[in-house]
Motif scaffolding. Structure first.
Motif, PDB file in Angstrom:
ATOM      1  N   SER A 199      24.185  63.101 -52.726  1.00 30.91           N
ATOM      2  CA  SER A 199      23.884  63.995 -53.835  1.00 30.91           C
ATOM      3  C   SER A 199      25.045  64.955 -54.084  1.00 30.91           C
ATOM      4  O   SER A 199      25.368  65.277 -55.219  1.00 30.91           O
ATOM      5  N   ARG A 200      25.713  65.382 -52.984  1.00 29.53           N
ATOM      6  CA  ARG A 200      26.876  66.270 -53.149  1.00 29.53           C
ATOM      7  C   ARG A 200      28.016  65.575 -53.859  1.00 29.53           C
ATOM      8  O   ARG A 200      28.702  66.168 -54.699  1.00 29.53           O
ATOM      9  N   ILE A 201      28.234  64.289 -53.532  1.00 31.96           N
ATOM     10  CA  ILE A 201      29.340  63.570 -54.196  1.00 31.96           C
ATOM     11  C   ILE A 201      29.042  63.433 -55.683  1.00 31.96           C
ATOM     12  O   ILE A 201      29.911  63.659 -56.532  1.00 31.96           O
ATOM     13  N   VAL A 202      27.779  63.074 -56.010  1.00 32.90           N
ATOM     14  CA  VAL A 202      27.410  62.946 -57.422  1.00 32.90           C
ATOM     15  C   VAL A 202      27.637  64.262 -58.147  1.00 32.90           C
ATOM     16  O   VAL A 202      28.241  64.315 -59.231  1.00 32.90           O
ATOM     17  N   LEU A 203      27.192  65.356 -57.531  1.00 30.82           N
ATOM     18  CA  LEU A 203      27.341  66.662 -58.178  1.00 30.82           C
ATOM     19  C   LEU A 203      28.809  67.026 -58.326  1.00 30.82           C
ATOM     20  O   LEU A 203      29.220  67.584 -59.338  1.00 30.82           O
ATOM     21  N   LEU A 220      33.240  68.109 -61.833  1.00 27.86           N
ATOM     22  CA  LEU A 220      34.654  67.927 -62.175  1.00 27.86           C
ATOM     23  C   LEU A 220      34.796  67.443 -63.617  1.00 27.86           C
ATOM     24  O   LEU A 220      35.661  67.915 -64.376  1.00 27.86           O
ATOM     25  N   LEU A 221      33.914  66.494 -64.009  1.00 30.62           N
ATOM     26  CA  LEU A 221      33.953  65.996 -65.388  1.00 30.62           C
ATOM     27  C   LEU A 221      33.704  67.122 -66.377  1.00 30.62           C
ATOM     28  O   LEU A 221      34.414  67.276 -67.389  1.00 30.62           O
ATOM     29  N   GLY A 276      24.675  71.457 -53.623  1.00 27.10           N
ATOM     30  CA  GLY A 276      24.615  69.996 -53.669  1.00 27.10           C
ATOM     31  C   GLY A 276      23.287  69.406 -53.277  1.00 27.10           C
ATOM     32  O   GLY A 276      22.819  68.442 -53.884  1.00 27.10           O
ATOM     33  N   ASP A 277      22.617  69.990 -52.275  1.00 27.93           N
ATOM     34  CA  ASP A 277      21.386  69.356 -51.790  1.00 27.93           C
ATOM     35  C   ASP A 277      20.222  69.561 -52.744  1.00 27.93           C
ATOM     36  O   ASP A 277      19.175  68.945 -52.569  1.00 27.93           O
ATOM     37  N   ILE A 304      19.113  55.976 -57.270  1.00 31.25           N
ATOM     38  CA  ILE A 304      18.686  55.391 -58.541  1.00 31.25           C
ATOM     39  C   ILE A 304      19.761  55.547 -59.614  1.00 31.25           C
ATOM     40  O   ILE A 304      19.692  54.912 -60.648  1.00 31.25           O
ATOM     41  N   LEU A 305      20.763  56.389 -59.371  1.00 31.29           N
ATOM     42  CA  LEU A 305      21.818  56.540 -60.375  1.00 31.29           C
ATOM     43  C   LEU A 305      22.648  55.282 -60.527  1.00 31.29           C
ATOM     44  O   LEU A 305      23.386  55.137 -61.486  1.00 31.29           O
ATOM     45  N   ARG A 306      22.521  54.344 -59.582  1.00 31.50           N
ATOM     46  CA  ARG A 306      23.360  53.153 -59.660  1.00 31.50           C
ATOM     47  C   ARG A 306      22.737  52.026 -60.464  1.00 31.50           C
ATOM     48  O   ARG A 306      23.396  51.051 -60.765  1.00 31.50           O
ATOM     49  N   ARG A 307      21.423  52.139 -60.780  1.00 33.86           N
ATOM     50  CA  ARG A 307      20.783  51.049 -61.532  1.00 33.86           C
ATOM     51  C   ARG A 307      21.145  51.145 -63.001  1.00 33.86           C
ATOM     52  O   ARG A 307      20.744  52.078 -63.690  1.00 33.86           O
ATOM     53  N   LEU A 308      21.877  50.155 -63.482  1.00 35.31           N
ATOM     54  CA  LEU A 308      22.381  50.241 -64.849  1.00 35.31           C
ATOM     55  C   LEU A 308      21.281  50.108 -65.890  1.00 35.31           C
ATOM     56  O   LEU A 308      21.375  50.672 -66.977  1.00 35.31           O
TER      57      LEU A 308
END
Lengths: 165, 111
Positions: free
Chosen positions: A3-7, A12-13, A42-43, A51-55
């Motif tokens: 979750s921290r990496i996603v955030l 950054l974007l 982040g947590d 689930i963010l990976r399911r296109l």
């Protein structure tokens, strides 16, 4: 951790969009700020990052959900404008109860936001354990829990279930 | 050409914002006023921002306008939800013409 990496990536974007055009100085500061944000909050951000990976979920979100949402939002505006400009003020307000089968926090948040921005309804409170939303309705058509659920919730529930649950 | 489309979006946005403000004045209680405030002001302001984006194009200001649209759509319903819930918890009454209040019936014992 995930979750921290996603955030971090989203922060950054966002930073580079805010400081358009990005050059290396902006990006360097942005990396530090995004790291700080990801470290502090982040947590809280994405409890179910997988689930963010399911296109297919993105497909449902952009192709099926977004047009319906924008259409309802526009209808809501015309509806409010009509009610406000009408000399007799045709309102019939009340707070009704509706049921929902959605479970995850994100899905419930999106459902409540969608309800607020669609014609005549405004979510007031959520009882998450029983799956009940309290909805203020400017023109109550059905005081019953089943009838109100059918009119208010069902437009969005199936789509949101596919996207977020 | 694109300038004219942008200006049309901005004018439509202004019109809806005015309707929202009229709603704030005309509607009877806090919940109904929130309805007018969230709906009209959200789409009206988004429309103004989108018109701005069309007029200025893809540069720093245009991208900020697009970002503002996204955050406005995300945050404005949340704020309305918080205000409505807070008002109900602070026992702000519904308008006397309201026909049903299931929230009050369910939360009777908690206050």
């Amino acid at each position: 951790m995930r979750s921290r990496i996603v955030l971090f990536l989203i922060a950054l974007l966002l930073w580079s969009l805010l400081s358009w055009m990005p050059d290396w100085q902006h990006l360097l500061v942005g990396v530090f700020v995004a790291l700080l944000v990801a470290f502090l909050t982040g947590d809280l951000f994405a409890q179910r990052a997988h689930i963010l990976r399911r296109l297919s979920r993105y497909k449902y979100f952009f192709i099926h959900y977004l047009p319906v949402f924008l259409k309802e939002c526009f209808k809501a505006n015309l509806d409010v404008a009509w009610r406000v400009l009408h000399p007799a003020l045709p309102i019939n307000p009340g707070i009704v109860k509706v049921k929902t089968h959605l479970k995850s926090d994100t899905a419930l948040t999106f459902l409540a936001n969608s309800i607020t921005l669609t014609p005549g309804t405004l979510s007031v409170d959520i009882d998450k354990d029983n799956g009940i939303l309290y909805v203020h309705w400017i023109d109550v058509k059905d005081k019953d829990i089943e009838g109100a659920t059918r009119i208010v919730v069902e437009r969005f529930e199936k789509l949101l279930k596919k996207i977020f649950d | 050409m694109i300038d004219i489309i942008g200006l049309i979006f901005i004018s439509v946005g202004f019109t809806f914002d005015v309707f929202g403000c009229l709603g704030l004045v005309r509607l009877p209680d806090v919940y109904n006023r929130l309805q007018a405030a969230t709906k009209c002001v959200t789409l009206g302001t988004c429309s103004i921002l989108f018109g701005t984006f069309l007029v200025v194009g893809f540069n720093a200001a245009g991208i900020k306008a697009l970002l503002c649209m996204v955050f406005l759509i995300l945050t404005s319903p949340v704020a309305a939800h918080a205000i409505a819930r807070g008002a109900h918890r602070a026992q702000v009454k519904l308008w006397e013409g309201s026909i049903v209040d299931r929230y009050k019936e369910d939360k009777e014992g908690e206050f």
